[in-house]
Design a protein around this motif. Structure first.
Motif, PDB file in Angstrom:
ATOM      1  N   ILE B 265       4.335   8.283   8.137  1.00 61.89           N
ATOM      2  CA  ILE B 265       4.064   6.849   8.171  1.00 61.89           C
ATOM      3  C   ILE B 265       2.590   6.573   8.417  1.00 61.89           C
ATOM      4  O   ILE B 265       1.979   5.727   7.768  1.00 61.89           O
ATOM      5  CB  ILE B 265       4.893   6.167   9.283  1.00 61.89           C
ATOM      6  CG1 ILE B 265       6.374   6.250   8.954  1.00 61.89           C
ATOM      7  CG2 ILE B 265       4.485   4.711   9.431  1.00 61.89           C
ATOM      8  CD1 ILE B 265       7.234   5.522   9.923  1.00 61.89           C
ATOM      9  N   ALA B 266       2.006   7.342   9.356  1.00 65.19           N
ATOM     10  CA  ALA B 266       0.613   7.084   9.700  1.00 65.19           C
ATOM     11  C   ALA B 266      -0.282   7.266   8.476  1.00 65.19           C
ATOM     12  O   ALA B 266      -1.200   6.478   8.236  1.00 65.19           O
ATOM     13  CB  ALA B 266       0.185   8.012  10.828  1.00 65.19           C
ATOM     14  N   ASP B 267       0.024   8.300   7.689  1.00 67.78           N
ATOM     15  CA  ASP B 267      -0.750   8.550   6.472  1.00 67.78           C
ATOM     16  C   ASP B 267      -0.524   7.426   5.444  1.00 67.78           C
ATOM     17  O   ASP B 267      -1.474   6.911   4.862  1.00 67.78           O
ATOM     18  CB  ASP B 267      -0.325   9.905   5.887  1.00 67.78           C
ATOM     19  CG  ASP B 267      -0.925  10.141   4.511  1.00 67.78           C
ATOM     20  OD1 ASP B 267      -2.158  10.099   4.407  1.00 67.78           O
ATOM     21  OD2 ASP B 267      -0.147  10.346   3.555  1.00 67.78           O
ATOM     22  N   HIS B 268       0.736   7.044   5.266  1.00 70.45           N
ATOM     23  CA  HIS B 268       1.036   5.954   4.309  1.00 70.45           C
ATOM     24  C   HIS B 268       0.245   4.708   4.662  1.00 70.45           C
ATOM     25  O   HIS B 268      -0.349   4.066   3.795  1.00 70.45           O
ATOM     26  CB  HIS B 268       2.518   5.604   4.314  1.00 70.45           C
ATOM     27  CG  HIS B 268       3.413   6.726   3.921  1.00 70.45           C
ATOM     28  ND1 HIS B 268       4.769   6.644   3.981  1.00 70.45           N
ATOM     29  CD2 HIS B 268       3.136   7.975   3.470  1.00 70.45           C
ATOM     30  CE1 HIS B 268       5.311   7.778   3.587  1.00 70.45           C
ATOM     31  NE2 HIS B 268       4.343   8.607   3.278  1.00 70.45           N
ATOM     32  N   LEU B 269       0.266   4.361   5.944  1.00 69.28           N
ATOM     33  CA  LEU B 269      -0.389   3.117   6.348  1.00 69.28           C
ATOM     34  C   LEU B 269      -1.906   3.272   6.280  1.00 69.28           C
ATOM     35  O   LEU B 269      -2.599   2.522   5.593  1.00 69.28           O
ATOM     36  CB  LEU B 269       0.028   2.732   7.774  1.00 69.28           C
ATOM     37  CG  LEU B 269       1.455   2.217   7.935  1.00 69.28           C
ATOM     38  CD1 LEU B 269       1.746   1.941   9.407  1.00 69.28           C
ATOM     39  CD2 LEU B 269       1.689   0.955   7.119  1.00 69.28           C
ATOM     40  N   GLY B 270      -2.430   4.295   6.965  1.00 70.46           N
ATOM     41  CA  GLY B 270      -3.876   4.424   7.126  1.00 70.46           C
ATOM     42  C   GLY B 270      -4.608   4.717   5.831  1.00 70.46           C
ATOM     43  O   GLY B 270      -5.667   4.150   5.572  1.00 70.46           O
ATOM     44  N   ASN B 271      -4.028   5.592   5.014  1.00 71.20           N
ATOM     45  CA  ASN B 271      -4.767   5.999   3.823  1.00 71.20           C
ATOM     46  C   ASN B 271      -4.349   5.266   2.563  1.00 71.20           C
ATOM     47  O   ASN B 271      -5.000   5.417   1.537  1.00 71.20           O
ATOM     48  CB  ASN B 271      -4.610   7.501   3.618  1.00 71.20           C
ATOM     49  CG  ASN B 271      -5.191   8.264   4.783  1.00 71.20           C
ATOM     50  OD1 ASN B 271      -6.157   7.805   5.410  1.00 71.20           O
ATOM     51  ND2 ASN B 271      -4.606   9.404   5.109  1.00 71.20           N
ATOM     52  N   TRP B 272      -3.262   4.540   2.627  1.00 66.97           N
ATOM     53  CA  TRP B 272      -2.808   3.875   1.399  1.00 66.97           C
ATOM     54  C   TRP B 272      -2.738   2.366   1.606  1.00 66.97           C
ATOM     55  O   TRP B 272      -3.574   1.619   1.107  1.00 66.97           O
ATOM     56  CB  TRP B 272      -1.451   4.421   0.958  1.00 66.97           C
ATOM     57  CG  TRP B 272      -1.485   5.896   0.670  1.00 66.97           C
ATOM     58  CD1 TRP B 272      -1.440   6.927   1.568  1.00 66.97           C
ATOM     59  CD2 TRP B 272      -1.620   6.510  -0.617  1.00 66.97           C
ATOM     60  NE1 TRP B 272      -1.530   8.126   0.938  1.00 66.97           N
ATOM     61  CE2 TRP B 272      -1.634   7.920  -0.410  1.00 66.97           C
ATOM     62  CE3 TRP B 272      -1.705   6.016  -1.933  1.00 66.97           C
ATOM     63  CZ2 TRP B 272      -1.734   8.812  -1.458  1.00 66.97           C
ATOM     64  CZ3 TRP B 272      -1.794   6.917  -2.977  1.00 66.97           C
ATOM     65  CH2 TRP B 272      -1.821   8.300  -2.731  1.00 66.97           C
ATOM     66  N   PHE B 273      -1.730   1.912   2.339  1.00 66.52           N
ATOM     67  CA  PHE B 273      -1.505   0.460   2.451  1.00 66.52           C
ATOM     68  C   PHE B 273      -2.734  -0.261   3.009  1.00 66.52           C
ATOM     69  O   PHE B 273      -3.164  -1.267   2.451  1.00 66.52           O
ATOM     70  CB  PHE B 273      -0.308   0.169   3.353  1.00 66.52           C
ATOM     71  CG  PHE B 273       1.016   0.471   2.714  1.00 66.52           C
ATOM     72  CD1 PHE B 273       1.474  -0.285   1.639  1.00 66.52           C
ATOM     73  CD2 PHE B 273       1.827   1.476   3.198  1.00 66.52           C
ATOM     74  CE1 PHE B 273       2.701  -0.028   1.056  1.00 66.52           C
ATOM     75  CE2 PHE B 273       3.058   1.737   2.619  1.00 66.52           C
ATOM     76  CZ  PHE B 273       3.491   0.990   1.544  1.00 66.52           C
ATOM     77  N   PHE B 274      -3.297   0.273   4.099  1.00 66.33           N
ATOM     78  CA  PHE B 274      -4.411  -0.437   4.747  1.00 66.33           C
ATOM     79  C   PHE B 274      -5.659  -0.430   3.867  1.00 66.33           C
ATOM     80  O   PHE B 274      -6.556  -1.233   4.038  1.00 66.33           O
ATOM     81  CB  PHE B 274      -4.757   0.204   6.100  1.00 66.33           C
ATOM     82  CG  PHE B 274      -3.714  -0.020   7.144  1.00 66.33           C
ATOM     83  CD1 PHE B 274      -2.644  -0.885   6.918  1.00 66.33           C
ATOM     84  CD2 PHE B 274      -3.794   0.619   8.378  1.00 66.33           C
ATOM     85  CE1 PHE B 274      -1.687  -1.089   7.890  1.00 66.33           C
ATOM     86  CE2 PHE B 274      -2.826   0.410   9.358  1.00 66.33           C
ATOM     87  CZ  PHE B 274      -1.769  -0.434   9.107  1.00 66.33           C
ATOM     88  N   ARG B 275      -5.749   0.501   2.927  1.00 65.43           N
ATOM     89  CA  ARG B 275      -6.902   0.550   2.032  1.00 65.43           C
ATOM     90  C   ARG B 275      -6.630  -0.149   0.713  1.00 65.43           C
ATOM     91  O   ARG B 275      -7.422  -0.045  -0.224  1.00 65.43           O
ATOM     92  CB  ARG B 275      -7.304   1.996   1.783  1.00 65.43           C
ATOM     93  CG  ARG B 275      -7.834   2.608   3.042  1.00 65.43           C
ATOM     94  CD  ARG B 275      -8.151   4.055   2.926  1.00 65.43           C
ATOM     95  NE  ARG B 275      -8.300   4.582   4.268  1.00 65.43           N
ATOM     96  CZ  ARG B 275      -9.377   4.367   5.024  1.00 65.43           C
ATOM     97  NH1 ARG B 275     -10.382   3.685   4.551  1.00 65.43           N
ATOM     98  NH2 ARG B 275      -9.432   4.851   6.250  1.00 65.43           N
TER      99      ARG B 275
END
Lengths: 311, 307
Positions: B265-275
């Motif tokens: 989840i952290a990767d999905h959010l930090g590197n994808w959704f948030f960018r």
């Protein structure tokens, strides 16, 4: 309206309901009687669709509980034993929510809720939070909830438990009123109550149906009436004196009470030997302290069936 | 706002409306449950206490972020990521779904009101959907004030660049999806027990595991990490060792690594959704995961009838 065939319900190793069968016809008020732990609540929960039966078939209002659970629940107004309600809602909000959940159309909801509140006498607490109303009102709010969608069948689990005598009377009156439009099955372990309100009694004990009939039928089965005589003479003498009187059955000597002998006799149906006994005792000049014809009670029958069976 | 941002906003609002309307018309009893549950969130203090506490922390974080922005100009594309990737966000993802859903079924089971609820003419899945949707609705309400602050920051001249609204919106979409999964898992945890504390701990463990677990494990799985999962790490006989090594490498490369990547989840959010980068496989994972846990919850309620 309610058809139960060979219903059994097992919880792990305990058999809570054991091969129970009964019928409740449209418009009947049936009292479901039994000591605590007899399987009343379990049976009722199966009827209401909360538990599934281990075996056997249950149909309510023509729908099978297993295959058409939602249809069954649509036809049943159910008041569970301890009336668990949402404490954080106001009475009127709660009933509106329940009416909506039960599919009362939006246009009729308000009237339905008002009507249920009026019937159950909870109008004066309508704006109170459910958790703040007293036990008696809570019970009536639960009953209003059961009624709100006007289901043809009402199943009430211990509707009077935990109430004071006045509240109890009011609930009984309400049940009697409701019996004009609804088929009612209600459980209780209080005999007097069941006797007053219901047309028919189902007596269950240890998961089995012990008796099924009107109150009169059960009383008849409970054994005959008895005559109790207390007079100032030894018991054997009294038995000797009264033996020849017509309509008196076998005598039983009870413990003497000081100079008074106490005797009980079975009495044949329709017979009333009180006058003959009194005359006989008077002829002998014996002082009579008590002479009473005793009717069998539901209590004695209840005790006989539920405890006598165990012994 | 760019066209992409408008499109994303329209999609998000549309999805929310579609969820509500779908509930209203396809599962009307579920919608009734939704209204009652949302009401109980709104009229009970716990939700508001969470809101106040979290925004105290968040306010402090945003203030320090802005101060930093004054001295070191922040890339406009990165601002959303920095804004959303604060520690209060992790708190809101780990604690809030657990707290919102712990009462769901555990409390009803404890007080017995589950009996009243499930003997009404409702289907189990309608109850589950209604309760989950209400928790999700309140979850969205909890995030909204933070989202409202962003346009103010963007137009008020606090930043010397314009915000990239598309990445802000996709960041919120990510949080919504993650929330939906964690709330569904929380509903399931709550349906397993009549103890609220246990239910909330279970769902916190689940959320924490998904947020922190994969990031913690991944270094040990990279080739050359020297961990026990590395080829040649076993010093046994040569034939056995090589077969064992092959198995380990196969397990690592075809099972563990992809699975961890899929649930990170952290990767999905930090590197994808948030960018501002949307990845269909992530979106499918959250929707599918939510559906999976809602299904399990329904089954767990049904199991009660048979015990």
């Amino acid at each position: 309206m309610i058809e139960v065939d060979h219903l059994s319900k097992r919880f792990g190793a305990t058999l809570a309901v054991d091969d129970l069968s009964f019928r409740v016809a449209r418009g009947e008020v049936v009292g479901f009687l039994g000591p605590n732990g007899a399987g009343k609540t379990t049976t009722i929960r199966v009827l209401a669709g909360y538990h599934s039966a281990t075996s056997g078939a249950v149909r309510v209002a023509g729908h099978d509980v297993l295959t058409e659970p939602v249809e069954v629940r649509r036809n049943v107004g159910y008041l569970p034993e301890n009336v668990p309600l949402y404490g954080d809602m106001r009475v009127v909000e709660y009933l509106r929510y329940r009416a909506e959940l039960k599919g009362v159309p939006a246009a009729e909801r308000k009237t339905a809720v008002e009507r249920a509140m009026e019937r159950c006498g909870v109008l004066e607490v309508r704006r109170k939070l459910v958790r703040h109303v007293s036990r008696g009102y809570r019970q009536r709010v639960g009953l209003a909830d059961a009624l709100v969608a006007s289901p043809p069948v009402l199943i009430l689990d211990e509707p009077t438990s935990g109430l004071d005598p006045n509240q109890r009377r009011r609930i009984k009156e309400l049940v009697r009123e409701l019996s004009e439009e609804h088929t009612i099955l209600f459980s209780s372990h209080i005999l007097a109550e069941v006797g007053e309100v219901s047309d028919r009694i189902l007596l269950i004990d240890r998961g089995r149906l012990q008796a099924d009939g009107t109150i009169d039928e059960l009383l008849e089965r409970a054994g005959g009436r008895t005559l109790r005589v207390e007079a100032r003479a030894p018991a054997e003498e009294l038995v000797g004196l009264l033996a020849e009187i017509d309509g008196c059955g076998p005598f039983r000597e009870l413990a003497d009470d000081g100079p008074f002998g106490v005797v009980e006799a079975g009495v044949e149906p329709e017979a009333d030997p009180r006058e003959a006994c009194a005359r006989r005792l008077q002829e002998r000049g014996l002082l009579v302290r008590a002479l009473a014809l005793q009717l069998p009670t539901l209590e004695s029958y209840f005790a006989e069936v539920t405890e006598g069976g165990a012994a | 706002m760019t066209d992409a941002a408008w499109g994303l906003l329209a999609t998000m609002v549309g999805t929310a409306l579609a969820l509500l309307l779908g509930l209203r018309f396809l599962a009307p009893r579920g919608f009734t449950t939704f209204k009652r549950e949302l009401g109980s969130f709104l009229f009970q203090p716990i939700g508001w206490i969470i809101l106040v506490l979290l925004y105290l922390v968040r306010g402090y974080e945003v203030a320090s972020l802005l101060q930093r922005a004054v001295f070191l100009p922040i890339d406009r594309d990165q601002f959303a990521a920095l804004y959303l990737q604060t520690s209060s966000s992790s708190l809101m993802l780990i604690l809030v779904p657990a707290i919102l859903t712990m009462r769901c079924f555990a409390e009803e089971r404890r007080t017995g009101s589950l009996e009243v609820l499930l003997t009404a003419p409702v289907k189990d899945h309608e109850v589950v959907l209604g309760k989950w949707a209400a928790a999700l609705g309140f979850f969205v309400l909890l995030w909204l004030p933070g989202a409202v602050v962003l346009p103010i920051l963007a137009t008020g001249g606090y930043l010397d660049t314009q915000l990239n609204m598309a990445s802000v919106l996709s960041g919120y979409l990510g949080i919504f999806l993650v929330g939906s999964l964690l709330l569904a898992a929380g509903c399931f945890a709550s349906s397993l027990t009549d103890n609220q504390l246990l239910a909330s701990l279970l769902s916190m463990m689940f959320a924490f595991g998904l947020l922190a677990g994969p990031g913690y494990l991944q270094p040990y799985l990279a080739p050359g990490s020297g961990s026990f999962l590395e080829a040649g790490a076993s010093d046994g006989g040569e034939v056995v060792a090589s077969a064992y090594d092959d198995l380990v490498v196969w397990l690592r490369d075809t099972v563990l690594v992809p699975v961890l990547r899929q649930v990170n989840i952290a990767d999905h959010l930090g590197n994808w959704f948030f960018r501002g980068v949307l990845n269909t496989s992530h979106i499918v994972f959250y929707i599918g995961g939510s559906a999976f846990f809602l299904f399990l919850t329904t089954r767990s309620l049904e199991a009660r009838r048979w015990k």
